[in-house]
Scaffold this motif. Structure first.
Motif, short mmCIF file in Angstrom:
data_model
loop_
_atom_site.label_atom_id
_atom_site.label_comp_id
_atom_site.label_asym_id
_atom_site.label_seq_id
_atom_site.Cartn_x
_atom_site.Cartn_y
_atom_site.Cartn_z
N ASP B 140 0.85 -1.20 0.00
CA ASP B 140 0.00 0.00 0.00
C ASP B 140 0.88 1.24 0.00
N PRO B 141 1.26 1.75 -1.17
CA PRO B 141 2.18 2.90 -1.26
C PRO B 141 1.65 4.15 -0.55
N ALA B 142 0.34 4.19 -0.33
CA ALA B 142 -0.25 5.38 0.27
C ALA B 142 0.29 5.63 1.67
N ILE B 143 0.77 4.60 2.37
CA ILE B 143 1.21 4.80 3.75
C ILE B 143 2.47 5.63 3.80
N LEU B 144 3.09 5.90 2.65
CA LEU B 144 4.27 6.76 2.64
C LEU B 144 3.93 8.17 3.13
N ARG B 145 2.64 8.51 3.13
CA ARG B 145 2.26 9.86 3.53
C ARG B 145 1.75 9.95 4.96
N ARG B 146 1.77 8.83 5.72
CA ARG B 146 1.24 8.91 7.08
C ARG B 146 2.18 8.27 8.10
N THR B 147 1.71 8.27 9.33
CA THR B 147 2.41 7.56 10.38
C THR B 147 1.73 6.21 10.55
N VAL B 148 2.51 5.17 10.51
CA VAL B 148 1.96 3.83 10.63
C VAL B 148 2.67 3.12 11.78
N THR B 149 1.91 2.33 12.55
CA THR B 149 2.53 1.55 13.62
C THR B 149 2.81 0.14 13.09
N PHE B 150 4.10 -0.20 13.08
CA PHE B 150 4.50 -1.51 12.56
C PHE B 150 4.79 -2.47 13.71
N THR B 151 4.65 -3.76 13.43
CA THR B 151 5.08 -4.80 14.37
C THR B 151 6.30 -5.46 13.75
N LEU B 152 7.47 -5.15 14.30
CA LEU B 152 8.70 -5.59 13.66
C LEU B 152 9.45 -6.60 14.53
#
Lengths: 458, 427
Positions: B140-152
């Protein structure tokens, strides 16, 4: 790519031949009733074989010879006159041109290879045309010859069955070929080794350190006695000290005492023990058993005990061999005539007295043969010693010290970076030859003992 | 007529054994005690063997089960603030991986971790953590414009510490993070789909499993037909002569030759003489086929021997040829037995390590093989390679790989037993 197309073509032609000649044979049958000597599909197979086998044979030979032919044709072209004289550069240019022509490479380092690539393309195309023509010719010639022989009184079945018999014989000859391959390759490489290192140095020398080989006297650091001793110590002493009592007692308990239900459960459990891969045993030995053995040694006052002790590897190897000894002992005990056991029990002996004084002595040759086979398996075992024993050859009888084995050294010698012709890598083949000869002798002796023992009760 | 010398026994006064005398009772008690001891000894031997098996399996499962899980950390990343020099529209197709790697995504993830968890924040993450971010962006390239919480996934030392086996330092860090509630544990699906890697949090078993699969295919394709045909020849056709004896002796010996010798054969013949590619499943399969073939021949001969002669006689009597008798009647009846032997032989080949080390299948291969000639490794060799690693994180991965291998072997042996019970015919 072209080879695969030709292969499909041949198979296709074969199928057509099969179908057509089967139809023809069916026609005979319709006209003459069942009085033809072979079934229609026998005729089918006969013609299909004649159609497909000669081109396939040709293709196999062609695959081996055509690259040289292509190179010859390329060298005959005017562009090849600019090639440098035979050597590394020439070979590099040619292989680059070949890669370009085949479409495997896009850029080229040498400019000359670009000019040669079309020549390669043309030569390859010509060779492919020749191959296709020959394949078609052979298939047609063979197919026609065979098709013309399809008659009511022609015995296609006999011919087909002769081919099948040849196939069966060929399959069983593979076993001989493998044995011959093992012996030949080991002898050849070991022979090269012994031309550098005197055989007496190898067999009787007591110093083994292949990491530092003096080029003037390679034999001085390639004496294999410590390896032979280590192999014997781990495989035939420590492992057998575990495997023989446990295997024998398990076999006795399971065959003589256990209730049928317990036997049905416990026998597969022992078989699972035999089915676990050796790499798992090796990991277990290195991770769990070796530290425990070392801790034990330190607790009884041997604080120099190695964490790669002979004892850890030997113990685990012994456990691995238990099911093997147990099943051999099982067979030997089962071969003792019931009359002997019944006689002993009737005289008032307890079951344990019967087993130890009557059945075991009677079964002894079989048990000994089984133990010899177990030893042969233990000294050929590789992964446990690679993972749990040490790589340093020491001549010691202390089970807490580190010892190495023949198999471990073979792995160590051949997985280094050394080139293939050094005495170091060739030494691995000399060790392999020794291992092969010893296990072979053990197996032959064991099988003879077991066989003679079986015959004495039959 | 001379006087015969009398036997001493005859002259001795006959004293019948007093069975209920105290001496006899004692003797009997002793003998019974010995009997019980012997019996107990036998039971102990069986029990100890079983206990060893149980101990081994429990150890492996206890360690290995952790290898299938991973510790993850929740990390919010403000991808817009990171200002990656990349257009969301360009994150498409094959060049996406390259574009994202070139845009400094890895640094952006590290920066986010440092901002969230302090100076050593970047060290908390597994070296493969940014790949998860990359895959999310690709999805989802759109997330490049927001803050996202990842589980890494976290780095190996902290992963081990979270599972209770780590160093005191790492344990402290983990305790702190746990108090913040950012750590969680989940199934490590990548372990089942990835190939070998240098970092224990990124390794997977699929590369080795696929190598094993390809190797076994080659082995089966060669060893089964050759083994069955050879068994048929030896049982049904072979005349009693010196050649037949030679074949029999070599098959019996091949079955007992140490496996490492087959590795030497493969190295000398397949690699050095025929020039086949090193580390390839093709060569591994060829080598293992030579090893498995004798097992199949021996099992096949026993199965063929068990087909009663009356079947052959009946078929011959109605006019079948030898070949028809064999392929229409004997072989189908012997097939369950042959298959059982084949599966057992294949299971042995699947667990075999030593000969494959000889032909170079111990290389570090980070991608699953795509064909029979690609360099690859196999499950047991992968276990061996991981067991050699110093990193503590590899211990659980090794045990997890062992579990996978044992599951395969168990399944194969189970199938063999099922076949034997289902199709076994007693004539």
């Amino acid at each position: 790519m072209n080879g695969i197309v030709l292969l499909i073509l041949i198979v296709g032609l074969g199928l057509i031949a099969w179908a057509v000649s089967r139809m023809r044979a069916l026609g005979f049958r319709r006209r003459l009733g069942t009085r033809i000597s072979s079934l229609p599909h026998h005729h089918g197979w006969y013609v299909a074989l004649w159609t497909a086998a000669p081109p396939l044979l040709f293709l196999a030979i062609w695959a081996a010879t055509s690259p040289a032919l292509v190179t010859d044709m390329v060298l005959g072209t005017p562009a090849a006159a600019q090639l440098p004289p035979p050597g590394f550069e020439r070979a590099a240019i040619l292989s680059e041109a070949r890669a370009l022509a085949a479409g495997r490479a896009h850029g080229a380092f040498h400019t000359l290879s670009r000019t040669l690539a079309p020549a390669y393309d043309a030569a390859q195309a010509r060779v492919d045309w020749i191959a296709t023509a020959v394949v078609l010719m052979l298939a047609l010639a063979g197919g026609t010859y065979a098709y013309l022989r399809v008659r009511p009184d022609f015995s296609a079945r006999t011919r087909i069955e002769r081919v099948i018999l040849g196939l069966l014989l060929g399959a069983s000859l593979i076993a001989i070929l493998t044995t011959a391959g093992i012996v030949a390759s080991l002898l050849y490489e070991a022979g090269r080794f012994f031309s550098v290192v005197p055989i007496t140095d190898f067999l009787f020398g007591t110093h083994w350190s292949p990491q530092v080989i003096d080029p003037r006297d390679p034999g001085a650091s390639l004496g294999a006695v410590p390896l032979f001793w280590g192999t014997f110590f781990i495989g035939a002493v420590i492992a057998m000290a575990v495997a023989i009592p446990f295997g024998l007692l398990s076999a006795i308990y399971l065959t003589q005492y256990a209730a049928p239900r317990a036997r049905r459960i416990m026998k597969p459990v022992l078989e699972v023990l035999a089915g676990i891969p050796t790499v798992v045993y090796g990991y277990f030995a290195a991770l769990t058993v070796a530290p425990a053995v070392r801790q034990f040694a330190v607790s009884i006052g041997i604080d120099w005990a190695s964490s790669e002790s002979a004892l850890a590897a030997g113990l685990v190897m012994g456990v691995m061999i238990i099911p093997f000894v147990s099943s051999m002992a099982d067979d030997s005990l089962a071969a003792v005539p019931n009359a002997m056991r019944d006689g002993s029990l009737a005289m008032g002996a307890t079951p344990s007295e019967t087993i130890t004084r009557v059945m075991l002595p009677a079964a002894l040759p079989g048990v000994v043969g089984g133990v010899l086979l177990a030893v042969s398996r233990a000294i050929g075992e590789t992964m446990i010693v690679v993972m749990a024993a040490s790589g340093v050859a020491t001549l010691t009888a202390n089970p807490f010290a580190s010892t190495t084995t023949v198999t471990r050294q073979i792995v160590d010698l051949l997985t280094g970076e050394a080139e293939f012709d050094s005495p170091k890598t060739l030494a691995a083949f000399a060790l392999g030859l020794t291992l092969f000869v010893i296990t072979l002798l053990l197996n032959i002796i064991a099988l003879t003992v077991v066989k003679r023992y079986r015959e004495s009760y039959e | 007529m001379s006087k015969r010398p009398s036997l001493p026994v005859a002259d001795a006064p006959v004293r019948p054994t007093v069975w209920d005398s105290p001496a006899m009772a004692r003797r009997l008690r002793r003998r019974y005690a010995a009997e019980r001891r012997f019996r107990l000894l036998g039971l102990a031997a069986v029990a100890l063997s079983a206990a060893f098996l149980a101990f081994l399996l429990v150890t492996m499962v206890a360690q290995g089960i952790r290898g299938f899980t991973e510790t993850t950390i929740t990390l919010p990343i403000d991808l817009a603030a990171a200002d990656l020099p990349i257009e969301p529209a360009r994150v498409k197709g094959r060049s996406a991986d390259l574009a994202l790697a070139g845009a400094g995504l890895e640094d952006a993830v590290d920066t986010a971790a440092t901002m969230r968890f302090g100076r050593d924040g970047a060290d908390l993450l597994s070296p493969g953590a940014w790949l998860a971010v990359r895959d999310a962006i690709k999805a989802d390239p759109a997330i490049l414009r927001r803050t996202v919480t990842f589980t890494l996934p976290v780095a190996s030392p902290f992963d081990v510490a979270a599972k209770g086996e780590g160093t005191p330092d790492a344990e402290q860090v983990v305790a702190r993070l746990k108090a913040q509630g950012v750590l969680s544990t989940g199934w490590n699906w990548n372990f089942l789909t990835d190939a070998d890697a240098t970092d224990p949090t990124r390794v997977g078993i699929w590369g080795a499993a696929k190598g094993s699969l390809l190797t076994m295919l080659v082995t089966l394709a060669l060893a089964f037909p050759i083994g069955v045909l050879a068994a048929l020849y030896l049982e049904e056709y072979a005349p009693k002569n010196r050649w037949t004896d030679l074949i029999e002796v070599s098959i019996n010996n091949l079955a007992a030759v140490p496996s490492i010798i087959f590795g030497l054969l493969g190295l000398a013949v397949f690699l050095n003489t025929f020039g086949l590619p090193r580390s390839a499943p093709l060569v591994g399969g060829l080598t293992l086929a030579l090893m498995t073939m004798p097992v199949i021949v021996i099992a096949g001969r026993n199965a063929i021997k068990a087909v009663p002669p009356s079947i052959r006689d009946a078929a011959l009597a109605v006019g079948a040829s030898r070949v028809q008798v064999i392929f229409h009647h004997v072989l189908p009846l012997a097939l369950p037995g042959i298959l059982t032997g084949t599966i057992i032989g294949m299971a042995r080949a699947l667990g075999e390590t030593a000969p494959l080390l000889m032909i170079g299948m111990r290389a570090f291969i980070a991608a699953p093989p795509r064909g029979l000639t690609d360099p690859s490794t196999v499950l047991p060799v992968q276990i061996f390679l991981w067991s050699d690693q110093v990193d503590r994180g590899f211990i659980e991965k090794t045990s997890a790989a062992i579990i996978v291998l044992l599951v395969f072997l168990l399944a194969m042996n189970g199938l063999a037993i099922y076949l034997r019970n289902r199709f076994e015919t007693r004539w």
